[in-house]
Design a protein around this motif. Structure first.
Motif, PDB file in Angstrom:
ATOM      1  N   PHE A 258      -0.319  -6.264  -6.615  1.00 13.27           N
ATOM      2  CA  PHE A 258       0.803  -7.247  -6.704  1.00 13.27           C
ATOM      3  C   PHE A 258       0.531  -8.040  -5.625  1.00 13.27           C
ATOM      4  CE2 PHE A 258       3.053  -3.073  -7.994  1.00 13.27           C
ATOM      5  CZ  PHE A 258       4.098  -2.923  -8.509  1.00 13.27           C
ATOM      6  N   GLN A 259      -0.456  -7.905  -5.176  1.00 12.54           N
ATOM      7  CA  GLN A 259      -0.655  -9.476  -4.645  1.00 12.54           C
ATOM      8  C   GLN A 259      -3.033  -9.938  -5.127  1.00 12.54           C
ATOM      9  OE1 GLN A 259      -0.458  -8.913  -0.170  1.00 12.54           O
ATOM     10  NE2 GLN A 259       0.725  -7.180  -0.480  1.00 12.54           N
ATOM     11  N   MET A 260      -3.367  -9.232  -6.189  1.00 11.21           N
ATOM     12  CA  MET A 260      -4.292 -10.082  -6.671  1.00 11.21           C
ATOM     13  C   MET A 260      -4.268 -11.661  -6.569  1.00 11.21           C
ATOM     14  SD  MET A 260      -5.177  -7.199  -9.877  1.00 11.21           S
ATOM     15  CE  MET A 260      -3.862  -7.792 -10.854  1.00 11.21           C
ATOM     16  N   HIS A 261      -3.366 -12.590  -6.954  1.00 15.00           N
ATOM     17  CA  HIS A 261      -3.314 -13.546  -6.583  1.00 15.00           C
ATOM     18  C   HIS A 261      -4.020 -13.693  -5.618  1.00 15.00           C
ATOM     19  CE1 HIS A 261      -3.210 -15.331 -11.210  1.00 15.00           C
ATOM     20  NE2 HIS A 261      -1.476 -14.426 -10.966  1.00 15.00           N
ATOM     21  N   LEU A 316      -3.618  -7.144 -16.159  1.00 16.88           N
ATOM     22  CA  LEU A 316      -3.249  -8.555 -15.709  1.00 16.88           C
ATOM     23  C   LEU A 316      -4.318  -8.437 -14.149  1.00 16.88           C
ATOM     24  CD1 LEU A 316      -0.675 -10.039 -13.974  1.00 16.88           C
ATOM     25  CD2 LEU A 316      -0.117  -7.796 -12.310  1.00 16.88           C
ATOM     26  N   LEU A 317      -5.145  -7.561 -14.430  1.00 15.57           N
ATOM     27  CA  LEU A 317      -6.633  -7.790 -13.601  1.00 15.57           C
ATOM     28  C   LEU A 317      -7.697  -8.894 -14.260  1.00 15.57           C
ATOM     29  CD1 LEU A 317      -8.620  -5.241 -10.653  1.00 15.57           C
ATOM     30  CD2 LEU A 317      -9.533  -6.986 -13.171  1.00 15.57           C
ATOM     31  N   ILE A 318      -7.805  -8.699 -15.438  1.00 15.74           N
ATOM     32  CA  ILE A 318      -8.196  -9.470 -15.811  1.00 15.74           C
ATOM     33  C   ILE A 318      -8.320 -10.966 -16.258  1.00 15.74           C
ATOM     34  CG2 ILE A 318      -9.215 -10.039 -18.583  1.00 15.74           C
ATOM     35  CD1 ILE A 318      -9.420  -7.072 -18.336  1.00 15.74           C
ATOM     36  N   GLN A 319      -6.305 -10.737 -16.393  1.00 18.78           N
ATOM     37  CA  GLN A 319      -6.777 -11.888 -16.565  1.00 18.78           C
ATOM     38  C   GLN A 319      -6.150 -13.276 -15.358  1.00 18.78           C
ATOM     39  OE1 GLN A 319      -1.666 -12.923 -15.976  1.00 18.78           O
ATOM     40  NE2 GLN A 319      -1.406 -13.173 -18.300  1.00 18.78           N
ATOM     41  N   THR A 320      -5.465 -11.912 -14.322  1.00 16.14           N
ATOM     42  CA  THR A 320      -4.908 -12.867 -12.961  1.00 16.14           C
ATOM     43  C   THR A 320      -6.884 -13.466 -12.431  1.00 16.14           C
ATOM     44  OG1 THR A 320      -3.724 -11.669 -12.426  1.00 16.14           O
ATOM     45  CG2 THR A 320      -5.337 -12.532 -10.407  1.00 16.14           C
ATOM     46  N   CYS A 321      -8.215 -12.539 -12.532  1.00 21.10           N
ATOM     47  CA  CYS A 321      -9.376 -12.623 -12.595  1.00 21.10           C
ATOM     48  C   CYS A 321      -9.937 -14.489 -12.725  1.00 21.10           C
ATOM     49  CB  CYS A 321     -10.477 -12.028 -12.783  1.00 21.10           C
ATOM     50  SG  CYS A 321     -10.026 -10.473 -10.963  1.00 21.10           S
ATOM     51  N   PRO A 389     -22.902 -14.297 -20.307  1.00 26.44           N
ATOM     52  CA  PRO A 389     -23.735 -12.746 -19.257  1.00 26.44           C
ATOM     53  C   PRO A 389     -22.259 -12.611 -18.088  1.00 26.44           C
ATOM     54  CG  PRO A 389     -24.823 -15.339 -18.996  1.00 26.44           C
ATOM     55  CD  PRO A 389     -24.176 -15.280 -20.499  1.00 26.44           C
ATOM     56  N   ASN A 390     -20.915 -12.777 -18.846  1.00 23.59           N
ATOM     57  CA  ASN A 390     -19.427 -12.684 -18.663  1.00 23.59           C
ATOM     58  C   ASN A 390     -18.684 -12.953 -19.564  1.00 23.59           C
ATOM     59  OD1 ASN A 390     -18.956 -15.539 -17.493  1.00 23.59           O
ATOM     60  ND2 ASN A 390     -20.897 -15.157 -16.969  1.00 23.59           N
ATOM     61  N   GLN A 391     -17.379 -12.912 -19.477  1.00 25.33           N
ATOM     62  CA  GLN A 391     -16.273 -13.184 -20.075  1.00 25.33           C
ATOM     63  C   GLN A 391     -15.049 -14.192 -19.507  1.00 25.33           C
ATOM     64  OE1 GLN A 391     -15.481 -10.170 -23.469  1.00 25.33           O
ATOM     65  NE2 GLN A 391     -15.188  -8.944 -22.057  1.00 25.33           N
ATOM     66  N   LEU A 392     -15.270 -15.145 -18.682  1.00 26.17           N
ATOM     67  CA  LEU A 392     -14.512 -15.288 -17.838  1.00 26.17           C
ATOM     68  C   LEU A 392     -13.968 -16.528 -18.607  1.00 26.17           C
ATOM     69  CD1 LEU A 392     -16.761 -17.139 -15.009  1.00 26.17           C
ATOM     70  CD2 LEU A 392     -15.177 -15.264 -14.738  1.00 26.17           C
ATOM     71  N   SER A 393     -14.824 -17.219 -20.077  1.00 25.43           N
ATOM     72  CA  SER A 393     -13.652 -17.598 -21.151  1.00 25.43           C
ATOM     73  C   SER A 393     -12.360 -16.911 -21.652  1.00 25.43           C
ATOM     74  CB  SER A 393     -14.408 -18.585 -22.313  1.00 25.43           C
ATOM     75  OG  SER A 393     -15.136 -17.338 -22.721  1.00 25.43           O
ATOM     76  N   VAL A 394     -12.516 -15.631 -21.541  1.00 21.79           N
ATOM     77  CA  VAL A 394     -11.310 -14.555 -22.074  1.00 21.79           C
ATOM     78  C   VAL A 394      -9.757 -14.830 -21.287  1.00 21.79           C
ATOM     79  CG1 VAL A 394     -10.752 -12.646 -22.816  1.00 21.79           C
ATOM     80  CG2 VAL A 394     -13.214 -13.598 -23.128  1.00 21.79           C
ATOM     81  N   LYS A 395      -9.337 -15.431 -21.079  1.00 24.73           N
ATOM     82  CA  LYS A 395      -7.845 -15.844 -20.239  1.00 24.73           C
ATOM     83  C   LYS A 395      -6.739 -14.934 -20.766  1.00 24.73           C
ATOM     84  CE  LYS A 395      -9.961 -19.288 -18.643  1.00 24.73           C
ATOM     85  NZ  LYS A 395     -10.637 -19.673 -17.332  1.00 24.73           N
ATOM     86  N   ARG A 396      -6.737 -14.129 -21.247  1.00 23.90           N
ATOM     87  CA  ARG A 396      -6.188 -13.385 -21.923  1.00 23.90           C
ATOM     88  C   ARG A 396      -4.758 -13.579 -21.728  1.00 23.90           C
ATOM     89  NH1 ARG A 396      -6.839  -7.744 -22.761  1.00 23.90           N
ATOM     90  NH2 ARG A 396      -4.784  -7.978 -23.239  1.00 23.90           N
ATOM     91  N   THR A 397      -4.394 -15.079 -21.794  1.00 23.87           N
ATOM     92  CA  THR A 397      -3.023 -15.455 -21.677  1.00 23.87           C
ATOM     93  C   THR A 397      -1.802 -14.271 -22.496  1.00 23.87           C
ATOM     94  OG1 THR A 397      -3.224 -16.665 -23.812  1.00 23.87           O
ATOM     95  CG2 THR A 397      -3.699 -17.968 -21.826  1.00 23.87           C
ATOM     96  N   ASP A 398      -2.465 -13.506 -23.201  1.00 28.38           N
ATOM     97  CA  ASP A 398      -1.302 -12.516 -24.351  1.00 28.38           C
ATOM     98  C   ASP A 398      -0.181 -11.970 -23.130  1.00 28.38           C
ATOM     99  OD1 ASP A 398      -3.800 -11.313 -23.737  1.00 28.38           O
ATOM    100  OD2 ASP A 398      -2.938  -9.887 -24.915  1.00 28.38           O
ATOM    101  N   ASN A 404       7.827  -3.430 -13.659  1.00 28.30           N
ATOM    102  CA  ASN A 404       8.589  -2.144 -14.111  1.00 28.30           C
ATOM    103  C   ASN A 404       7.252  -1.487 -14.606  1.00 28.30           C
ATOM    104  OD1 ASN A 404      10.413  -1.975 -12.364  1.00 28.30           O
ATOM    105  ND2 ASN A 404      11.537  -2.298 -14.694  1.00 28.30           N
ATOM    106  N   GLN A 405       6.149  -2.160 -15.526  1.00 29.40           N
ATOM    107  CA  GLN A 405       5.421  -1.815 -16.398  1.00 29.40           C
ATOM    108  C   GLN A 405       4.150  -1.091 -15.439  1.00 29.40           C
ATOM    109  OE1 GLN A 405       4.561  -5.648 -18.340  1.00 29.40           O
ATOM    110  NE2 GLN A 405       5.175  -4.234 -20.530  1.00 29.40           N
ATOM    111  N   LEU A 406       3.775  -1.727 -14.287  1.00 28.06           N
ATOM    112  CA  LEU A 406       3.369  -1.244 -13.664  1.00 28.06           C
ATOM    113  C   LEU A 406       3.336  -0.218 -12.672  1.00 28.06           C
ATOM    114  CD1 LEU A 406       2.276  -4.828 -11.937  1.00 28.06           C
ATOM    115  CD2 LEU A 406       1.152  -3.335 -13.368  1.00 28.06           C
ATOM    116  N   ILE A 407       4.529   0.401 -12.534  1.00 26.06           N
ATOM    117  CA  ILE A 407       5.088   1.570 -11.812  1.00 26.06           C
ATOM    118  C   ILE A 407       6.052   2.519 -13.263  1.00 26.06           C
ATOM    119  CG2 ILE A 407       4.740   0.943  -9.431  1.00 26.06           C
ATOM    120  CD1 ILE A 407       8.440  -0.118 -10.108  1.00 26.06           C
TER     121      ILE A 407
END
Length: 532
Positions: A258-261, A316-321, A389-398, A404-407
């Motif tokens: 809940f505090q990744m950002h 959520l981790l992918i989107q946040t990062c 080398p990585n997928q930083l361009s994949v923003k997962r805006t979807d 409630n989903q996380l728990i």
């Protein structure tokens, strides 16, 4: 031969116990004085943060549920990026992890993985000898002199293009009782980090390779801020440019998701990415929600990354990062090769391929394996689906993940075999850990402290919440647990398996923890008092 160092005192930094002559090169007067500085400056705050963990857990035990912080909304909502990622860490498609044992280090560096995470934490039993031997081994790896000769005479040396070294110190909660400052026990995290940085930072910086660290078990942005200050002060003391040290944070606790950002923001000048520490995360789900009867989990084999609460966590981790310009690292494949059974081995590798395919298609920038044989398996998947080398361009805006989903509760069942396996894994791992081994192969999986924690936490959960039953509707009760524990203890005691000599001690500890009215925070804390 080990010699006692009880009376060695450097600026009130004292060694307790016996150390080998080689360890004098690690515990130099200058290094001990440096550790003393770190302790005096940061330990009071560390203890305060641990107290805040206890206060949060008390609220959860009383019925509250974790949620996003109201006071940090501006961090989550505003636009900012982490500092540029060093060239040495731009491609992390496969990382291998393991303890700081000499042969393991060489094999991991030679494995073909992009990164080797040398682990002072969950895959190490932190006896003083193990921790100091690990520092010697890493020093030799950094300076290029590391070598190993097996009892059979086989020679091991590091070849060309070794993996990039990243070190994981112990978590903030773990003590190092063999070192005190002004009579106070030091934090294991500051000892592991401080000794490695003191002896290796300049050599690594000269090669543009850090030093780099993995930071475990964080629960809040303030704990990340403390690490940032520790690294900044260390850079100043060692005359390194600010921001030289880089960190990847394991998101392996339920409060941290809940505090990744906020965690990225606290470390924004040195953070490289976040990692899905899946096994510890499942354990943290169990521990954090231990007072909630409606959050029971089924047996471990059914709690896969495709279940809703883990899928939400990963995405959520992918989107946040990627929103912040940081890497999103995938989780561990704990499988190890099954020798002599081609069909069983192929079935295990099929599971690994499916897991890595899920990760790369979701947008992860890399993944973890526990055994060198799995490096080409994981790399083939990431090479095919991630040519860059990585997928930083994949923003997962979807992705739109809610609290409630996380728990969310996880559907599933508990079989007699799953119950019995938890007893066996918890017992065998604890016994091996007490005997000095922190990474134990059991039934073709590489078990570490995190997986043992899942096993013993699930046992506690099933036994204490009442009316939990097997798939055949037979009740799960303490008589069944006690019988299974006695059976596995007898088998282990009479075997030649790791930890056989400590079987009875491990069983007594596991029985105490399982029968206790409250789920203990960490297996390794009471076990540490019994560690040789």
């Amino acid at each position: 031969m080990a010699v006692p160092k009880e009376r060695v005192v450097i600026h009130q930094t004292q060694i307790h116990g016996s150390i080998a002559p080689d360890h004098d090169a690690i515990l130099t007067p200058e290094a001990l004085a440096f550790l003393g500085q770190l302790h005096r400056r940061f330990d009071a705050r560390r203890r305060q943060l641990l107290k805040q963990r206890q206060e949060r857990q008390a609220r959860y035990d009383a019925g509250a549920l974790p949620d996003f912080r109201a006071d940090t909304g501006s961090i989550r909502e505003s636009d900012w990026q982490v500092a540029p990622i060093p060239a040495a860490l731009q491609d992390r498609r496969v990382e291998i992890t393991g303890p700081v044992e000499r042969k393991m280090i060489i094999n991991a560096l030679n494995s073909g993985a992009k990164v080797f995470m040398a682990d002072f934490e969950d895959s190490s039993a932190p006896s003083l000898a193990n921790q100091l031997d690990g520092q010697i081994n890493l020093r030799d790896a950094v300076n290029g002199s590391i070598a190993y000769r097996s009892p059979e005479g086989k020679q091991y040396r590091v070849g060309a293009n070794p993996a990039v070294l990243v070190v994981r110190p112990r978590g903030w909660h773990l003590p190092e009782r063999h070192l005190t400052v002004d009579g106070e026990v030091m934090a294991g995290a500051l000892v592991d980090f401080g000794l490695f940085a003191f002896h290796n930072a300049h050599a690594l910086h000269a090669r543009d390779q850090g030093p780099y660290f993995y930071l475990p078990k964080l629960e809040a942005m303030e704990e990340a801020q403390l690490w940032d200050e520790v690294m900044s002060v260390t850079e100043g003391e060692l005359n390194l440019p600010l921001g030289t040290m880089k960190a990847t944070v394991l998101i392996e606790t339920l409060p941290a998701v809940f505090q990744m950002h906020e965690i990225l923001h606290a470390l924004r000048n040195r953070v490289v990415g976040l990692n899905c520490g899946r096994w510890d995360y499942i354990f943290s789900y169990l521990k954090t929600l231990r007072g909630h009867r409606d959050r029971l989990l089924p047996e471990r084999g059914q709690v896969l990354m495709t279940v809703p609460f883990l899928k939400a966590y990963s995405e959520l981790l992918i989107q946040t990062c990627h929103r912040r310009g940081a890497f999103a690292m995938g989780g561990m494949a704990a499988q190890i090769p099954i020798r002599g059974d081609e069909a069983a081995n192929e079935a295990a590798m099929t599971k690994v391929r499916a897991d890595k395919l899920r990760e790369v298609q979701a947008g992860h920038d890399g993944t973890w394996v526990a055994h060198p044989a799995l490096v080409p398996v994981a790399q083939e998947i990431f090479d095919r689906y991630m040519p860059s080398p990585n997928q930083l361009s994949v923003k997962r805006t979807d992705v739109a993940v809610t609290r409630n989903q996380l728990i969310a509760p996880c559907a599933g069942t508990i079989s007699r075999a799953g119950f019995d396996n938890n007893v066996e894994v918890a017992l065998r791992y604890t016994a091996a850990w007490l005997d000095g081994q922190g990474c134990v192969p059991i039934h073709h999986l590489m078990e570490d402290a995190a997986t043992a924690e899942i096993a013993r936490s699930q046992l506690w959960q099933w036994l204490h919440h009442g009316e939990v039953e097997f798939t055949d509707h037979a009740p799960i009760d303490f008589a069944l647990f006690d019988h299974a524990l006695a059976t596995h203890t007898h088998r282990l005691r009479d075997s030649d398996l790791p930890g056989a000599k400590r079987a009875d001690e491990a069983a007594a500890l596991l029985a105490t923890l399982t029968h206790a009215e409250r789920l203990g925070d960490f297996l390794t804390l009471p076990a540490y008092e019994k560690l040789a």
